[in-house]
Design a protein around this motif. Structure first.
Motif, PDB file in Angstrom:
ATOM      1  N   THR A  80      28.665  36.035  37.923  1.00  0.00           N
ATOM      2  CA  THR A  80      28.462  37.159  38.797  1.00  0.00           C
ATOM      3  C   THR A  80      29.898  37.071  39.571  1.00  0.00           C
ATOM      4  O   THR A  80      30.868  36.173  39.717  1.00  0.00           O
ATOM      5  N   GLY A  81      30.474  38.427  39.641  1.00  0.00           N
ATOM      6  CA  GLY A  81      31.799  38.415  40.142  1.00  0.00           C
ATOM      7  C   GLY A  81      32.836  37.912  39.499  1.00  0.00           C
ATOM      8  O   GLY A  81      33.849  37.165  39.895  1.00  0.00           O
ATOM      9  N   ALA A  82      32.949  38.193  38.112  1.00  0.00           N
ATOM     10  CA  ALA A  82      33.623  37.594  37.426  1.00  0.00           C
ATOM     11  C   ALA A  82      35.005  38.224  37.210  1.00  0.00           C
ATOM     12  O   ALA A  82      35.982  37.721  36.567  1.00  0.00           O
ATOM     13  N   ASN A  83      35.385  39.363  37.860  1.00  0.00           N
ATOM     14  CA  ASN A  83      36.438  40.097  37.713  1.00  0.00           C
ATOM     15  C   ASN A  83      37.641  39.643  38.561  1.00  0.00           C
ATOM     16  O   ASN A  83      38.727  40.136  38.310  1.00  0.00           O
ATOM     17  N   SER A  84      37.391  38.867  39.594  1.00  0.00           N
ATOM     18  CA  SER A  84      38.576  38.448  40.321  1.00  0.00           C
ATOM     19  C   SER A  84      38.329  36.982  40.702  1.00  0.00           C
ATOM     20  O   SER A  84      37.205  36.285  40.710  1.00  0.00           O
ATOM     21  N   ILE A 102      29.209  36.904  29.992  1.00  0.00           N
ATOM     22  CA  ILE A 102      29.075  38.268  30.360  1.00  0.00           C
ATOM     23  C   ILE A 102      29.398  38.319  31.905  1.00  0.00           C
ATOM     24  O   ILE A 102      29.447  37.529  32.734  1.00  0.00           O
ATOM     25  N   PHE A 103      30.309  39.390  31.934  1.00  0.00           N
ATOM     26  CA  PHE A 103      31.306  39.564  33.336  1.00  0.00           C
ATOM     27  C   PHE A 103      30.103  40.520  34.161  1.00  0.00           C
ATOM     28  O   PHE A 103      29.735  41.765  34.129  1.00  0.00           O
ATOM     29  N   ALA A 104      29.181  39.918  35.056  1.00  0.00           N
ATOM     30  CA  ALA A 104      28.191  40.620  35.712  1.00  0.00           C
ATOM     31  C   ALA A 104      28.746  41.175  37.104  1.00  0.00           C
ATOM     32  O   ALA A 104      28.977  40.291  38.229  1.00  0.00           O
ATOM     33  N   CYS A 105      29.258  42.419  37.022  1.00  0.00           N
ATOM     34  CA  CYS A 105      30.012  42.859  38.125  1.00  0.00           C
ATOM     35  C   CYS A 105      29.628  44.116  38.646  1.00  0.00           C
ATOM     36  O   CYS A 105      28.874  45.070  37.879  1.00  0.00           O
ATOM     37  N   ARG A 106      29.976  44.709  39.721  1.00  0.00           N
ATOM     38  CA  ARG A 106      29.631  46.037  40.498  1.00  0.00           C
ATOM     39  C   ARG A 106      30.574  47.067  39.982  1.00  0.00           C
ATOM     40  O   ARG A 106      30.152  48.148  39.515  1.00  0.00           O
ATOM     41  N   ASN A 107      31.969  46.769  39.875  1.00  0.00           N
ATOM     42  CA  ASN A 107      32.850  47.786  39.407  1.00  0.00           C
ATOM     43  C   ASN A 107      33.095  47.880  37.898  1.00  0.00           C
ATOM     44  O   ASN A 107      33.697  46.731  37.763  1.00  0.00           O
ATOM     45  N   HIS A 131      26.713  45.763  34.260  1.00  0.00           N
ATOM     46  CA  HIS A 131      26.698  46.213  35.666  1.00  0.00           C
ATOM     47  C   HIS A 131      25.776  45.632  36.403  1.00  0.00           C
ATOM     48  O   HIS A 131      24.536  45.273  36.017  1.00  0.00           O
ATOM     49  N   LEU A 132      26.127  44.880  37.557  1.00  0.00           N
ATOM     50  CA  LEU A 132      25.192  44.314  38.477  1.00  0.00           C
ATOM     51  C   LEU A 132      25.672  44.356  39.669  1.00  0.00           C
ATOM     52  O   LEU A 132      26.787  43.977  40.033  1.00  0.00           O
ATOM     53  N   ASP A 133      24.897  45.090  40.805  1.00  0.00           N
ATOM     54  CA  ASP A 133      25.127  45.008  42.266  1.00  0.00           C
ATOM     55  C   ASP A 133      24.213  44.007  42.839  1.00  0.00           C
ATOM     56  O   ASP A 133      22.867  44.579  42.735  1.00  0.00           O
TER      57      ASP A 133
END
Length: 357
Positions: A80-84, A102-107, A131-133
């Motif tokens: 989770t939050g893999a983008n940064s 799996i990049f579980a991210c909101r954006n 997508h994961l919020d």
């Protein structure tokens, strides 16, 4: 590892000392924070084993003990939050180690940009966005439903995403944002995925907490009050409560999963120079950014504990522990109190039920 173990020993001594003579946690935080800066600065002079070398070592060690050619299928990891920040560097390490991540991210745009960057750096395509919020029950349930429709196994869940010291906000379901995202969101996500994790054992759950748990309330009654009463909101204490909740969730879940082959551990990644401090009014100041680059760890350095806990063969049977600076260490004793952990679990379940549509 001498500097890491010495720094952990100092903080452990401080925790034990303050708890024994009841000095108060404000004093404990005041004592422990300088150790963070001390470690971050001195670690930058570790020329013999810099962060990048350790990063590569953990990747190589995992690949040696888990040869790709001996695996019947590629292991799956969710971050989770893999983008940064440390989520990005953790995901990169896992891909290099042989995981499909799996990049579980909101954006979606930020996640896609991050994945494109990793693909260029590694020449690997073993990642995808879902997508994961974590501030939305509906989004979490949709994520787990989609994941289970695609995959029958899950070897690793890294609960890394979080929000830090924001002004008073609520999740989409009406829960205080820091507790709702950092703890409740991951609580639902993890429980939704337990059947897959058990089926895939041996498997691991890694919960990214923080040294900020030292600033948490240490009674369930106070945690409940600060979570449910906007007048009691304090961005520092509420953040601390969400982080001690991460540890307490790990402590009790480890016991609940005993004998299943799924291990659960929590960790403090260090004081890392990432976008997590975006709510600070001084964060865009050039001088502050320069000082942060000196006093805080790089994302690569900050990801090392997560990577080790997620991949090290030495920890495959270790569960219910708390780590910092790549080593097992001491957390507040309250976070290890099983009756208190059960009370927090029960409160979390009641909160979810109360705010479910």
């Amino acid at each position: 590892m001498i500097l890491e173990k010495f720094s952990n020993w100092i903080v452990s001594f401080q925790i034990n000392f303050v708890e024994r003579i009841r000095l108060g946690r404000s004093m404990l935080g005041f004592m422990a924070v300088p150790v963070e800066f001390f470690y971050a600065v001195l670690s930058k002079f570790n020329l013999a084993s810099p962060p990048k070398v350790k990063f590569n070592r953990y990747v190589i060690e995992y690949r040696k003990t888990n040869p790709v050619e001996q695996q019947s299928e590629q292991p799956i990891a969710i971050v989770t939050g893999a983008n940064s920040g440390i989520g990005y560097t953790t995901s990169k390490a896992l891909m290099l180690a042989g995981f499909h991540v799996i990049f579980a991210c909101r954006n979606k745009d930020l996640a896609t940009e991050a994945m494109d960057k990793i693909k260029k750096e590694t020449n690997l395509e073993t990642c995808e966005y879902m997508h994961l919020d974590l501030s939305s029950f509906e989004s979490i349930h949709q994520f787990t439903t989609e994941f289970k429709s695609k995959y029958a196994s899950l070897k690793l869940l890294v609960n890394n995403a979080g929000v830090m010291m924001c002004p008073y906000l609520k999740t989409k379901d009406g829960i205080e944002m820091q507790f709702g995202t950092n703890h409740v969101g991951h609580f639902i996500l993890t429980n939704n995925l337990l059947d897959v994790l058990k089926r895939s054992s041996p498997a691991r759950i890694v919960n990214v907490s923080s040294l900020a748990h030292l600033f948490a309330d240490t009674t369930i009654e106070k945690i409940i009050e600060r979570t449910t009463n906007p007048k009691k909101y304090n961005k520092i204490w509420n953040y601390g409560n969400s982080k001690i909740a991460n540890i307490m969730f790990s402590t009790l879940l480890a016991k609940k999963l005993s004998g299943t082959g799924v291990v659960v551990n929590s960790l403090h990644p260090g004081s890392v120079n990432t976008g997590l401090t975006r709510y600070s009014s001084f964060d865009n100041n050039f001088l502050v950014r320069f000082i942060k680059s000196i006093l805080l760890l790089s994302p690569t350095a900050g990801s090392l504990t997560t990577i080790k806990v997620a991949t090290s063969s030495d920890l495959e049977n270790v569960t219910g522990k708390y780590f910092a600076r790549e080593n097992e260490t001491t957390a507040l004793s309250f976070s290890q109190n099983i009756p208190a952990c059960q009370e927090l679990w029960d409160f979390t379940e009641s909160l979810i039920q109360e705010h479910s549509a």
